[in-house]
Design a protein around this motif. Structure first.
Motif, PDB file in Angstrom:
ATOM      1  N   SER A 194      -9.204  -8.061 -12.003  1.00 31.99           N
ATOM      2  CA  SER A 194      -9.443  -9.424 -11.519  1.00 31.99           C
ATOM      3  C   SER A 194      -8.518 -10.397 -12.240  1.00 31.99           C
ATOM      4  O   SER A 194      -7.802 -10.036 -13.178  1.00 31.99           O
ATOM      5  CB  SER A 194     -10.902  -9.826 -11.759  1.00 31.99           C
ATOM      6  OG  SER A 194     -11.108 -10.122 -13.130  1.00 31.99           O
ATOM      7  N   SER A 195      -8.578 -11.640 -11.822  1.00 34.61           N
ATOM      8  CA  SER A 195      -7.788 -12.678 -12.476  1.00 34.61           C
ATOM      9  C   SER A 195      -8.253 -12.910 -13.907  1.00 34.61           C
ATOM     10  O   SER A 195      -7.552 -13.547 -14.695  1.00 34.61           O
ATOM     11  CB  SER A 195      -7.855 -13.984 -11.680  1.00 34.61           C
ATOM     12  OG  SER A 195      -9.205 -14.400 -11.517  1.00 34.61           O
ATOM     13  N   SER A 215      -5.338 -13.587  -8.754  1.00 37.34           N
ATOM     14  CA  SER A 215      -4.782 -12.273  -8.441  1.00 37.34           C
ATOM     15  C   SER A 215      -4.484 -12.230  -6.951  1.00 37.34           C
ATOM     16  O   SER A 215      -5.222 -12.798  -6.138  1.00 37.34           O
ATOM     17  CB  SER A 215      -5.741 -11.148  -8.831  1.00 37.34           C
ATOM     18  OG  SER A 215      -6.857 -11.094  -7.965  1.00 37.34           O
ATOM     19  N   HIS A 219      -3.352  -9.277  -4.127  1.00 40.73           N
ATOM     20  CA  HIS A 219      -3.133  -7.846  -3.925  1.00 40.73           C
ATOM     21  C   HIS A 219      -2.810  -7.548  -2.458  1.00 40.73           C
ATOM     22  O   HIS A 219      -3.711  -7.474  -1.619  1.00 40.73           O
ATOM     23  CB  HIS A 219      -4.391  -7.061  -4.329  1.00 40.73           C
ATOM     24  CG  HIS A 219      -4.298  -5.598  -4.057  1.00 40.73           C
ATOM     25  ND1 HIS A 219      -5.197  -4.913  -3.268  1.00 40.73           N
ATOM     26  CD2 HIS A 219      -3.383  -4.684  -4.457  1.00 40.73           C
ATOM     27  CE1 HIS A 219      -4.855  -3.651  -3.204  1.00 40.73           C
ATOM     28  NE2 HIS A 219      -3.753  -3.487  -3.910  1.00 40.73           N
ATOM     29  N   GLY A 277      -5.715  -9.357  -0.612  1.00 42.00           N
ATOM     30  CA  GLY A 277      -6.942  -9.742  -1.296  1.00 42.00           C
ATOM     31  C   GLY A 277      -6.624 -10.755  -2.377  1.00 42.00           C
ATOM     32  O   GLY A 277      -5.779 -10.508  -3.230  1.00 42.00           O
ATOM     33  N   GLU A 300      -8.181 -13.824  -5.222  1.00 48.85           N
ATOM     34  CA  GLU A 300      -9.285 -14.481  -5.924  1.00 48.85           C
ATOM     35  C   GLU A 300      -8.704 -15.176  -7.145  1.00 48.85           C
ATOM     36  O   GLU A 300      -7.626 -14.836  -7.607  1.00 48.85           O
ATOM     37  CB  GLU A 300     -10.373 -13.480  -6.317  1.00 48.85           C
ATOM     38  CG  GLU A 300      -9.922 -12.288  -7.136  1.00 48.85           C
ATOM     39  CD  GLU A 300      -9.850 -12.560  -8.621  1.00 48.85           C
ATOM     40  OE1 GLU A 300     -10.360 -13.598  -9.073  1.00 48.85           O
ATOM     41  OE2 GLU A 300      -9.257 -11.727  -9.325  1.00 48.85           O
ATOM     42  N   ILE A 312     -11.813 -12.454  -1.984  1.00 53.05           N
ATOM     43  CA  ILE A 312     -12.724 -11.418  -2.432  1.00 53.05           C
ATOM     44  C   ILE A 312     -13.493 -11.898  -3.663  1.00 53.05           C
ATOM     45  O   ILE A 312     -13.100 -12.870  -4.310  1.00 53.05           O
ATOM     46  CB  ILE A 312     -11.980 -10.105  -2.759  1.00 53.05           C
ATOM     47  CG1 ILE A 312     -10.966 -10.333  -3.881  1.00 53.05           C
ATOM     48  CG2 ILE A 312     -11.291  -9.558  -1.526  1.00 53.05           C
ATOM     49  CD1 ILE A 312     -10.263  -9.075  -4.313  1.00 53.05           C
ATOM     50  N   ALA A 314     -14.392 -11.737  -7.321  1.00 58.09           N
ATOM     51  CA  ALA A 314     -13.716 -11.241  -8.523  1.00 58.09           C
ATOM     52  C   ALA A 314     -14.587 -10.245  -9.282  1.00 58.09           C
ATOM     53  O   ALA A 314     -14.080  -9.291  -9.870  1.00 58.09           O
ATOM     54  CB  ALA A 314     -13.351 -12.408  -9.440  1.00 58.09           C
ATOM     55  N   LYS A 337     -14.083  -6.670  -7.996  1.00 57.46           N
ATOM     56  CA  LYS A 337     -12.682  -6.301  -7.781  1.00 57.46           C
ATOM     57  C   LYS A 337     -12.461  -4.791  -7.838  1.00 57.46           C
ATOM     58  O   LYS A 337     -11.712  -4.224  -7.034  1.00 57.46           O
ATOM     59  CB  LYS A 337     -11.796  -7.000  -8.821  1.00 57.46           C
ATOM     60  CG  LYS A 337     -10.281  -6.850  -8.584  1.00 57.46           C
ATOM     61  CD  LYS A 337      -9.848  -7.609  -7.348  1.00 57.46           C
ATOM     62  CE  LYS A 337      -8.359  -7.470  -7.071  1.00 57.46           C
ATOM     63  NZ  LYS A 337      -7.527  -8.222  -8.024  1.00 57.46           N
ATOM     64  N   THR A 338     -13.114  -4.113  -8.769  1.00 61.16           N
ATOM     65  CA  THR A 338     -12.919  -2.667  -8.878  1.00 61.16           C
ATOM     66  C   THR A 338     -13.481  -1.945  -7.662  1.00 61.16           C
ATOM     67  O   THR A 338     -12.880  -0.998  -7.153  1.00 61.16           O
ATOM     68  CB  THR A 338     -13.567  -2.135 -10.169  1.00 61.16           C
ATOM     69  OG1 THR A 338     -12.992  -2.805 -11.289  1.00 61.16           O
ATOM     70  CG2 THR A 338     -13.318  -0.642 -10.319  1.00 61.16           C
ATOM     71  N   TYR A 359     -13.745  -3.297  -4.704  1.00 60.83           N
ATOM     72  CA  TYR A 359     -12.796  -3.649  -3.644  1.00 60.83           C
ATOM     73  C   TYR A 359     -11.608  -2.682  -3.635  1.00 60.83           C
ATOM     74  O   TYR A 359     -11.192  -2.170  -2.589  1.00 60.83           O
ATOM     75  CB  TYR A 359     -12.317  -5.089  -3.858  1.00 60.83           C
ATOM     76  CG  TYR A 359     -10.937  -5.393  -3.336  1.00 60.83           C
ATOM     77  CD1 TYR A 359     -10.720  -5.705  -1.995  1.00 60.83           C
ATOM     78  CD2 TYR A 359      -9.823  -5.361  -4.185  1.00 60.83           C
ATOM     79  CE1 TYR A 359      -9.449  -5.971  -1.524  1.00 60.83           C
ATOM     80  CE2 TYR A 359      -8.561  -5.637  -3.720  1.00 60.83           C
ATOM     81  CZ  TYR A 359      -8.366  -5.936  -2.390  1.00 60.83           C
ATOM     82  OH  TYR A 359      -7.108  -6.191  -1.927  1.00 60.83           O
ATOM     83  N   HIS A 360     -11.060  -2.408  -4.811  1.00 60.76           N
ATOM     84  CA  HIS A 360      -9.918  -1.506  -4.891  1.00 60.76           C
ATOM     85  C   HIS A 360     -10.327  -0.087  -4.522  1.00 60.76           C
ATOM     86  O   HIS A 360      -9.565   0.646  -3.872  1.00 60.76           O
ATOM     87  CB  HIS A 360      -9.315  -1.532  -6.298  1.00 60.76           C
ATOM     88  CG  HIS A 360      -7.988  -0.853  -6.394  1.00 60.76           C
ATOM     89  ND1 HIS A 360      -7.788   0.286  -7.144  1.00 60.76           N
ATOM     90  CD2 HIS A 360      -6.794  -1.138  -5.832  1.00 60.76           C
ATOM     91  CE1 HIS A 360      -6.530   0.672  -7.040  1.00 60.76           C
ATOM     92  NE2 HIS A 360      -5.909  -0.180  -6.250  1.00 60.76           N
TER      93      HIS A 360
END
Length: 273
Positions: free
Chosen positions: A99-100, A115, A117, A138, A140, A163, A165, A168-169, A171-172
Motif C-alpha cells: 500500500s501507499s 500507489s 498499480h 488500482g 489508493e 481500492i 489500502a 492491498k495484499t 487485491y494483489h
C-alpha cells in the motif's frame, strides 16, 4: 506542466515514463537507476530525462515515481527523503502488493503519497507503451496525490480504480488467482489428460474449448451461473471417486482437487435454483 523524476528504470518505470512523456502529461526530468548504463537505457526508451545513478543528481520534480521492486520501495523512499526536501511533492510507487503506507517516510517529510498499480504484464515495455489504452490501474493514497495521478493515468489511456489500502495484499492476490493460479489449474488438467493417454498437443486442444467457454461464461453471466459439473449437480459420489483417482495418480494434484471442493461447493450453494 508538472515535472516527474523516476526512481527505477526497469520495465514498469520505462513504459510509464514513455507514456507520460509522449502524452505530455508530465515533464520527465530525471531517471535514476542502479547503474549509469541502466539509467541511460531507461532515459533513451522514455525519450526524456537526465540519466543518473546518484540520487543526489536526480533532478528535483513535483512528482516522484518509485518503479522499483517491492523490497526496495521502503529503502528507496528513505534515500529519496534524505536527498532533498519533499514538502508539497507527490511520491507514488507502482507495487500491486504494498500500500501507499510503504511511503510513510515521504509522507512525514510533507509529500502526498499514493500507489498506482497497472493491472497487466510489463514483460514487453514497448508493447505496453504502444497498447496501454484500457488498462485498469488500482490506485489508493492521499486525496491530493490521487487528484493529480488519476487524471494523468486517464490521459495515457488508463482506467483508474480506487481500492482499499487495508486490503492491498488481498487485491494483489486476486490478480494471482485470476492469472497465475488459473495457469496452475490448467496445467493440472493438461497433465491429467496426458495421464489418460492423450498426447500433450491433443490435450491442449481438448481443454481449450472447455476453458475458453468457462471463462466466457464467468464474465458474461457471473461465476454462479457459469459453474457446471458434478458439484454443481450435487453429485458428490463422482467427486469422491475423482478425488481418490486423482490422488492415486498424483498426490499434489489430489491435494489441489481436495482443496477446490469446499469453495466450489460454496459457489454452487449461491447458484440460483
Amino acid at each position: 506542466m508538472r515535472g516527474l523524476s523516476i526512481v527505477g528504470a526497469g520495465h514498469v518505470g520505462s513504459a510509464l515514463g514513455r507514456l507520460f512523456h509522449t502524452a505530455g502529461v508530465f515533464d520527465v526530468r530525471g531517471v535514476l537507476a542502479r547503474s549509469a548504463a541502466s539509467a541511460a537505457q531507461g532515459s533513451a526508451f522514455i525519450g526524456a530525462g537526465t540519466a543518473t545513478f546518484d540520487v543526489a543528481a536526480l533532478p528535483a520534480a513535483d512528482v516522484y515515481m518509485l518503479a522499483v521492486t517491492d523490497d526496495q520501495i521502503v529503502p528507496a523512499c528513505a534515500t529519496l527523503v534524505a536527498s532533498r526536501p519533499l514538502q508539497g511533492a507527490i511520491v507514488f510507487h507502482c507495487s500491486g502488493a504494498l500500500s501507499s503506507g510503504a511511503l510513510e517516510a515521504a509522507r512525514l517529510a510533507g509529500a502526498a503519497t499514493a500507489s498506482v498499480h497497472p493491472i497487466r504484464s510489463f514483460a514487453d515495455p514497448a508493447a505496453v507503451a504502444a497498447d496501454f489504452a484500457g488498462t485498469f490501474c488500482g490506485i489508493e493514497g492521499d486525496a491530493a496525490a490521487l487528484a493529480v495521478l488519476a487524471p494523468a493515468l486517464e490521459a495515457i489511456g488508463g482506467r483508474p480504480v480506487t481500492i482499499d489500502a487495508a486490503a492491498k495484499t488481498v487485491y494483489h492476490a486476486a490478480s494471482v488467482f485470476a492469472s497465475n493460479y488459473l495457469v496452475t489449474v490448467l496445467d493440472t488438467a493438461l497433465r491429467a489428460y496426458q495421464a489418460a493417454g492423450i498426447p500433450a498437443d491433443m490435450a491442449r486442444e481438448l481443454a481449450r474449448p472447455l476453458a475458453q467457454e468457462s471463462l466466457s461464461n464467468v464474465f458474461r453471466m457471473g461465476p454462479e451461473q457459469a459453474l457446471s459439473g458434478p458439484i454443481a449437480r450435487g453429485d458428490y459420489t463422482t467427486v469422491q471417486r475423482q478425488q481418490a483417482a486423482v490422488s492415486a495418480w498424483d498426490a499434489e494434484a489430489g491435494a489441489l482437487y481436495a482443496a477446490l471442493v469446499p469453495p466450489t461447493a460454496a459457489l454452487a450453494a449461491r447458484k440460483p435454483r
